[in-house]
Design a protein around this motif. Structure first.
Motif, PDB file in Angstrom:
ATOM      1  N   VAL A 134      37.560 -32.059 -25.252  1.00 35.00           N
ATOM      2  CA  VAL A 134      36.669 -32.233 -24.114  1.00 35.00           C
ATOM      3  C   VAL A 134      35.309 -32.629 -24.679  1.00 35.00           C
ATOM      4  O   VAL A 134      34.898 -32.144 -25.733  1.00 35.00           O
ATOM      5  CB  VAL A 134      36.558 -30.956 -23.253  1.00 35.00           C
ATOM      6  N   ILE A 135      34.661 -33.536 -24.002  1.00 35.55           N
ATOM      7  CA  ILE A 135      33.358 -34.025 -24.454  1.00 35.55           C
ATOM      8  C   ILE A 135      32.287 -33.403 -23.569  1.00 35.55           C
ATOM      9  O   ILE A 135      32.270 -33.615 -22.358  1.00 35.55           O
ATOM     10  CB  ILE A 135      33.297 -35.561 -24.398  1.00 35.55           C
ATOM     11  N   GLN A 136      31.424 -32.643 -24.187  1.00 33.99           N
ATOM     12  CA  GLN A 136      30.383 -31.902 -23.469  1.00 33.99           C
ATOM     13  C   GLN A 136      29.023 -32.494 -23.804  1.00 33.99           C
ATOM     14  O   GLN A 136      28.718 -32.753 -24.962  1.00 33.99           O
ATOM     15  CB  GLN A 136      30.442 -30.436 -23.884  1.00 33.99           C
ATOM     16  N   GLY A 137      28.194 -32.684 -22.775  1.00 40.54           N
ATOM     17  CA  GLY A 137      26.858 -33.213 -22.981  1.00 40.54           C
ATOM     18  C   GLY A 137      25.808 -32.129 -22.880  1.00 40.54           C
ATOM     19  O   GLY A 137      25.886 -31.261 -22.011  1.00 40.54           O
ATOM     20  N   GLU A 138      24.827 -32.167 -23.782  1.00 36.87           N
ATOM     21  CA  GLU A 138      23.728 -31.208 -23.771  1.00 36.87           C
ATOM     22  C   GLU A 138      22.425 -31.956 -24.034  1.00 36.87           C
ATOM     23  O   GLU A 138      22.305 -32.678 -25.022  1.00 36.87           O
ATOM     24  CB  GLU A 138      23.949 -30.134 -24.845  1.00 36.87           C
ATOM     25  N   SER A 139      21.473 -31.811 -23.138  1.00 42.64           N
ATOM     26  CA  SER A 139      20.201 -32.511 -23.281  1.00 42.64           C
ATOM     27  C   SER A 139      19.445 -31.986 -24.491  1.00 42.64           C
ATOM     28  O   SER A 139      19.716 -30.891 -25.014  1.00 42.64           O
ATOM     29  CB  SER A 139      19.351 -32.353 -22.019  1.00 42.64           C
ATOM     30  N   ALA A 140      18.441 -32.749 -24.924  1.00 39.35           N
ATOM     31  CA  ALA A 140      17.667 -32.375 -26.098  1.00 39.35           C
ATOM     32  C   ALA A 140      16.810 -31.142 -25.839  1.00 39.35           C
ATOM     33  O   ALA A 140      16.326 -30.511 -26.783  1.00 39.35           O
ATOM     34  CB  ALA A 140      16.784 -33.539 -26.521  1.00 39.35           C
ATOM     35  N   ARG A 141      16.641 -30.778 -24.581  1.00 44.05           N
ATOM     36  CA  ARG A 141      15.757 -29.658 -24.252  1.00 44.05           C
ATOM     37  C   ARG A 141      16.506 -28.349 -24.051  1.00 44.05           C
ATOM     38  O   ARG A 141      15.895 -27.330 -23.721  1.00 44.05           O
ATOM     39  CB  ARG A 141      14.935 -29.996 -23.004  1.00 44.05           C
ATOM     40  N   VAL A 142      17.825 -28.351 -24.242  1.00 44.36           N
ATOM     41  CA  VAL A 142      18.600 -27.130 -24.040  1.00 44.36           C
ATOM     42  C   VAL A 142      19.176 -26.672 -25.378  1.00 44.36           C
ATOM     43  O   VAL A 142      19.496 -27.485 -26.250  1.00 44.36           O
ATOM     44  CB  VAL A 142      19.727 -27.357 -23.001  1.00 44.36           C
TER      45      VAL A 142
END
Length: 509
Positions: A478-486
């Motif tokens: 699964v491909i999970q995205g996480e912003s640079a601010r989290v």
């Protein structure tokens, strides 16, 4: 800034076009010096299907938001660890005693007691349909004084602690259970985040629980939006309107900053099941020919754009101990006597799969090419899953491609193996039934949890693979995205954890 970003949705996005924000779209991220007063915005794939009932698969959302908790949790190896229960022991072969954690309060202020635990488990047992984790399990629970619960099963079950880790057995306050049988988790959990509002299939709002029994959450809350469209979820990450994004489609990954994309191995195997009861694959040598024809690297490159793992067995990298145990002498010996591939020249076979998982029809096309290069003549049958499952289980196909979860709710793969390869298994598409497999499955099922059970499980895997009744193709990610601010977001193969007490959100660097 508004506390919630729920009533917002993303319009469809074309490549290179700006994101069109309709009324009710994700709010712009807040800017703050630290995570203590910031909220985490999450874009999730699927909306609730059962009103967030803990007895359904919606329970996994409650777990990923850390609002509802269970008696037990699982560590990375799948072993049981304390949660709402601090310890447990086996009283007799059929009964376990769990000590309930002291000082826990539900979000409505009610103090957790052993009676509440027993009542919640009893309601799960009585639910219709029953939670999946209780399939075939006759379980009862009763309070043992004020601080403990006795959990009994009709037959000896070494997996009781693991079963009680399932989010479908979350412990909610008495006020959650309505007279009409419906369950309302809002304001009735015990976790570090309190569910305060649910906007149907649009989103949900959670606030930090400042009276949490454990380490308090660092984020002020969670704002959830349900965004089924993969392009829209990817756009939310790219534009910074979501901090955490579930299930980014592989085709969207090239459009994203690689630093924001994280691949998590899933306990899910894309597998080719061969019909051992009738047809060409009743011959072990013909099954061996199919095994040798498969080019896993080509399947992964073609259908998954390289974002999957080649399968050496039924269990993949989501269970790291599996690979370590494949070098055991007994495992190697079990595979050493597999028959050599037979000659195949114009052998007709039917190959089935379903459209519900987008990659499977493409896998079928590639696999057809590989099998035909080996001498098979392939006829495909591809339908929606609802219209093909019965035929697959009845053995209507010579071969069937299935994306199969290999670790069910208990965190243990033995139940999956028994279902798919046991003589009485309810999901035995290969129609396989041998004394060797039965003995291996029975031995694994009866072994206590820990290293010995894992070793027995791998021996069962080897026994199954030795028949060539099934050809593991690849393990999905699964491909999970996480912003640079989290920061501090869980990357959990079992999809039970996501936002944690350590999750923080700050200003973009």
């Amino acid at each position: 800034m508004p506390a919630s970003r729920l009533h917002r949705s993303l319009a469809a996005l074309t490549l290179g076009a700006a994101v069109l924000l309709q009324a009710g779209c994700f709010a712009a991220p807040p800017n703050g010096p630290d995570g203590s007063s910031e909220r985490v915005s999450v874009a999730m794939l699927l909306p609730p299907r059962s009103g967030l009932s803990p007895f359904s698969d919606d329970a996994f959302k409650l777990s990923r938001w850390r609002t509802a908790e269970t008696l037990v949790q699982l560590d990375e190896a799948g072993d049981a660890q304390p949660m709402l229960a601090t310890e447990w022991s086996r009283v007799d072969p059929l009964t376990w005693r769990f000590t309930v954690r002291d000082g826990v309060r539900f979000h409505d202020g009610t103090e957790l007691t052993a009676a509440h635990v027993a009542d919640a488990l009893g309601r799960a047992v009585a639910a219709s349909p029953a939670p999946r984790i209780l399939d075939g399990v006759d379980l009862t629970a009763r309070a043992d004084g004020d601080d403990a619960v006795l959990v009994s099963t009709a037959v000896a079950d070494p997996l009781v602690p693991q079963r009680l880790s399932s989010p479908q057995l979350s412990i909610l306050a008495p006020g959650a259970y309505r007279p009409d049988g419906q369950v309302d988790p809002a304001g009735h959990g015990t976790g570090p985040f309190r569910l305060t509002a649910v906007a149907g299939t649009s989103g949900a709002t959670l606030d930090r629980n400042d009276d949490y029994w454990g380490e308090p959450a660092r984020a002020a809350g969670i704002d959830v939006s349900f965004v089924p469209d993969g392009t829209a979820r990817s756009a939310a990450l790219r534009t910074g309107t979501a901090d955490v994004v579930e299930a980014i489609p592989p085709g969207q990954v090239p459009l994203l900053d690689p630093e924001l994309v994280h691949e998590v191995p899933m306990p899910r195997t894309n597998t080719l099941y061969l019909n051992t009861a009738r047809g060409p694959f009743a011959d072990p040598a013909v099954r061996a020919a199919a095994r040798e024809a498969v080019d896993r690297a080509a399947l992964i490159a073609g259908a998954y754009e390289g974002r999957a793992d080649s399968a050496a067995g039924l269990l993949g990298p989501a269970l790291p101990w599996a690979a370590e145990l494949r070098g055991a002498p007994d495992y190697t010996r079990a595979l050493a006597d597999r028959p050599a591939p037979g000659r195949v020249d114009g052998v007709p076979i039917t190959l089935g799969t379903f459209t519900d998982r987008a990659e499977l029809p493409e896998v079928a096309v590639l696999l057809e090419q590989q099998l035909e290069a080996a001498g098979f003549v392939v006829t495909q049958d591809v339908r929606e899953y609802a219209f093909i499952e019965a035929d697959a289980l009845d053995g209507a196909f010579d071969a069937f491609i299935l994306s199969r979860a290999t670790v069910l709710d208990s965190g243990d793969p033995v139940a999956y193996m028994a279902s798919d390869f046991g003589c009485a298994g309810g999901f035995n598409i290969s129609q396989v039934c041998t004394p060797q497999i039965e003995q291996a499955l029975e031995r694994a099922a009866a072994t206590d949890t820990g290293p010995e059970r894992r070793a027995a499980t791998m021996q069962a895997e080897a026994t199954v693979l030795a028949t060539d009744a099934v050809i593991p193709l690849l393990h999905e990610r699964v491909i999970q995205g996480e912003s640079a601010r989290v920061d501090g977001v869980a990357r959990d193969p079992r999809e039970r954890d996501l936002i944690t007490t350590g999750t923080t959100v700050g200003a973009t660097p």
